[in-house]
Design a protein around this motif. Structure first.
Motif, PDB file in Angstrom:
ATOM      1  N   LYS A 195      16.980 -41.968  23.687  1.00  0.00           N
ATOM      2  CA  LYS A 195      16.797 -41.064  24.835  1.00  0.00           C
ATOM      3  C   LYS A 195      15.304 -40.855  25.103  1.00  0.00           C
ATOM      4  O   LYS A 195      14.852 -40.902  26.256  1.00  0.00           O
ATOM      5  N   GLU A 196      14.596 -40.663  24.014  1.00  0.00           N
ATOM      6  CA  GLU A 196      13.135 -40.468  24.120  1.00  0.00           C
ATOM      7  C   GLU A 196      12.492 -41.676  24.819  1.00  0.00           C
ATOM      8  O   GLU A 196      11.665 -41.518  25.722  1.00  0.00           O
ATOM      9  N   TRP A 197      12.868 -42.849  24.401  1.00  0.00           N
ATOM     10  CA  TRP A 197      12.295 -44.078  24.976  1.00  0.00           C
ATOM     11  C   TRP A 197      12.650 -44.200  26.451  1.00  0.00           C
ATOM     12  O   TRP A 197      11.843 -44.595  27.272  1.00  0.00           O
ATOM     13  N   HIS A 198      13.905 -43.865  26.742  1.00  0.00           N
ATOM     14  CA  HIS A 198      14.372 -43.977  28.114  1.00  0.00           C
ATOM     15  C   HIS A 198      13.560 -43.046  29.005  1.00  0.00           C
ATOM     16  O   HIS A 198      13.102 -43.440  30.079  1.00  0.00           O
ATOM     17  N   GLU A 199      13.370 -41.826  28.509  1.00  0.00           N
ATOM     18  CA  GLU A 199      12.598 -40.849  29.289  1.00  0.00           C
ATOM     19  C   GLU A 199      11.146 -41.286  29.455  1.00  0.00           C
ATOM     20  O   GLU A 199      10.491 -40.974  30.444  1.00  0.00           O
ATOM     21  N   ALA A 200      10.643 -42.038  28.488  1.00  0.00           N
ATOM     22  CA  ALA A 200       9.255 -42.519  28.564  1.00  0.00           C
ATOM     23  C   ALA A 200       9.157 -43.771  29.441  1.00  0.00           C
ATOM     24  O   ALA A 200       8.082 -44.358  29.577  1.00  0.00           O
TER      25      ALA A 200
END
Ligand code: UGB
Length: 593
Positions: A247-252
């Motif tokens: 999720k973190e990567w997606h948001e980044a």
């Protein structure tokens, strides 16, 4: 009859569940209440860990195990109803226009990628006493696999000097590898990566099973513990999902997740082009593959078509491909075709997933992957096992749950460019049938020199032919010992920018390039050359460099006076004479031999 006040309500629930699920034998040999209380508590701690780390908990583990053990006993073919055929994918040839174009796209996409190294395996086949990622990939610089991987990722991050943020690296470890991996990273300053850029996720083992009823195996050395074994590299998906990183990567704004294995010194030569394929073809899943010799111990990528019309492109493990083919109208099973290779490309288990669809799928599955069981039965009645077994899962089985609309493809690359793992110990490697790859420390290292020599040849350098030599009973080609840091060149275009004029390298030569802006121009090398320069410095290397060079000396794997890392490759480098230059001042320099 134990003292229940010792237990928390959760532990009481766990105990009840175990009894209900046919596991009361685990308490059978327990002492009377009040004795061994610490050990009993530790037992429940272990159960709680096993329960929490398995998607669906221990109850689900036992149920799945019973089902899979029943299927195995009944001889049920996991591919029942499916017919294999040869799938179509992208076949690349190093250095041609197509390849260069994909590399160009891929190297730019890399800054939208996260890398995931699965390194929880003990490497039983190799029998090395340390962790595999700490092994030197090659002896000219002694760079270990983990350092090479990290330096490659950093070089991708720095492409064309644009610092576009950090490329995340996740390393999946296990109890067998975790502390050594942390130690290796910490004692080497994370090999130049920021410590916050690297995340370690530790996989847990799973309970071993004694029989077809999936009764847990009590540890023979401690009646308050259940025996456990690794669950396989497929754990990486549920771990990534539960870590929240996706999720973190997606948001980044990241778009790709690249999975790779612990000991392939060639992999990063294939990554840019393969990533370019993923981006151009919009593959949700892209498996890197190489031409595969029939019966070679790597999985085959096949298209499976079910009688009901379903199809999937999936890896079929090497031990399953032959029986599947025989059962579906290929009486000779897994055999080479007229090309001298199996028609099914070999899975090298380097996978590129598109992050968006990956998260969508994991939101449904929690990252659990279709498992299998592989019990070794005592006899043909299949009612008892020779030793305990457990459920396992593989990361490449991820596409098995995908809908038919998912875009699942693969990219075939030349083996010499993409794949040279270190998996087999010297004794087993020496027994590999002629023509099949050794996959040993010897062949893994020699493959790096060969790849670098062939790449330079393709760029116009006259590299002399190799000689054949035998190390630890394995005959290999010995090319000039050429290595370079990833920051010197990641793609064929980089190489072509750095090499010009008429260059030549003799077979007995060695060349180690460490700096970024080093340019070979009309260089004639017959000996050993080691060259380094700080970032801002440009060095032109040319003329004739001639010296006694480096010699390769045989070391027998049984010679315990040599370090294990040396013994397993069967040779060491004797640095007789070399020209070594380090440019630590900024500026433009010329080195003329
Ligand atoms: N690994 C883990 O991280 N955890 C585990 O529990 C087990 C392994 P192996 P394997 O490239 O030649 C795979 O043991 O599983 C890591 C593919 O399934 O080296 O026999 C481990 O640290 C097969 O299709 O390989 O076979 C290592 O990095 C084929 O592609 C990685 O998983 C084959 O690799 C692989 O573990 C291959």
């Amino acid at each position: 009859q134990q003292n229940l006040s010792l237990l928390s309500p959760q532990q009481i629930e766990l105990a009840k569940m175990l009894v209900e699920m046919g596991q009361s034998h685990v308490f059978e040999k327990w002492t009377e209440p009040g004795v061994d209380d610490d050990e009993k508590r530790a037992f429940f701690d272990q159960m709680a860990r096993l329960n929490a780390s398995y998607p669906g908990g221990l109850m689900s583990y036992i149920q799945t195990a019973r089902q899979l053990l029943a299927d195995s006993k009944a001889g049920k073919n996991p591919f029942d109803g499916f017919t294999p055929s040869v799938p179509s994918g992208e076949v690349l040839t190093f250095g041609d226009d197509n390849f260069v174009q994909f590399e160009n796209i891929g190297v730019r996409e890399a800054r939208n990628a996260a890398f995931v190294l699965v390194a929880g395996g003990l490497g039983e086949r190799l029998g090395y006493n340390g962790i595999k990622v700490a092994l030197p990939a090659e002896s000219t610089s002694g760079t270990c696999f983990l350092q090479h991987y990290i330096e490659s990722i950093l070089a991708l991050q720095d492409v064309s000097g644009e610092h576009q943020g950090e490329i995340p690296l996740v390393i999946m470890t296990s109890d067998d590898t975790h502390s050594h991996t942390v130690e290796l990273l910490e004692s080497n300053g994370y090999f130049g990566m920021k410590s916050t850029q690297v995340k370690l996720l530790k996989q847990e083992k799973v309970a071993c099973l004694d029989d077809n009823d999936a009764r847990f195996s009590v540890d023979p050395h401690n009646k308050y513990r259940i025996q456990t074994k690794p669950h396989g590299h497929g754990d990486v998906h549920s771990l990534l999902y539960s870590s929240g990183l996706l999720k973190e990567w997606h948001e980044a704004g990241l778009r790709w997740v690249l999975f790779f294995q612990d000991t392939n010194g060639l992999l990063f030569k294939a990554i840019p082009a393969a990533l370019g394929v993923s981006a151009s073809k919009q593959y949700h899943v892209n498996s890197l593959a190489v031409p595969r010799k029939a019966k070679e111990a790597i999985g085959g990528i096949a298209k499976l078509t079910h009688a009901d019309g379903r199809t999937m492109v999936i890896n079929v493990e090497y031990n399953q491909l032959d029986p599947l083919l025989r059962a579906t109208g290929y009486p000779d099973g897994d055999v080479n075709c007229e090309t001298g290779y199996s028609p099914f490309p070999g899975n090298i288990n380097q996978l590129i997933f598109e992050l968006g669809p990956y998260i969508e799928e994991l939101t449904k599955t929690g990252g659990s992957i279709k498992e299998f069981v592989n019990p070794k039965y005592k006899d043909s009645s299949k009612s008892a096992f020779k030793s305990s077994t457990r459920l396992e899962c593989m990361m490449q089985d991820y596409p098995k749950t995908l809908p038919p609309s998912a875009r699942v493809g693969f990219t075939v690359l030349d083996t010499w460019l993409a794949y040279a793992p270190v998996k087999n110990n010297p004794e087993d490697a020496a027994k590999v049938p002629k023509g099949n790859p050794y996959h040993s420390a010897t062949s893994g290292e020699m493959a790096i020199y060969r790849a670098n020599s062939l790449i330079l040849r393709k760029a116009g350098v006259k590299v002399e032919d190799p000689v054949n030599q035998v190390f630890n009973g394995q005959e290999v080609e010995v090319w000039p010992l050429i290595t370079w840091k990833p920051k010197w060149a990641l793609t064929f275009a980089d190489i072509k920018r750095k090499v010009s004029g008429s260059c030549s390298i003799s077979q007995k030569s060695a060349m180690v390039i460490k700096g970024r802006n080093i340019f070979l121009e009309d260089l004639s090398l017959d000996g050993a050359l080691v060259i380094d320069a700080v970032e801002e410095t440009e060095v032109k290397v040319g003329g004739s460099v001639q010296n006694k060079g480096w010699m390769i000396e045989n070391v027998d794997y049984k010679d315990v006076s040599a370090p294990e890392e040396v013994r397993i490759r069967g040779f060491r480098i004797n640095r007789v004479e070399h020209l070594e230059k380090t440019y630590s001042e900024p500026g433009k320099f010329t080195l003329k031999g």
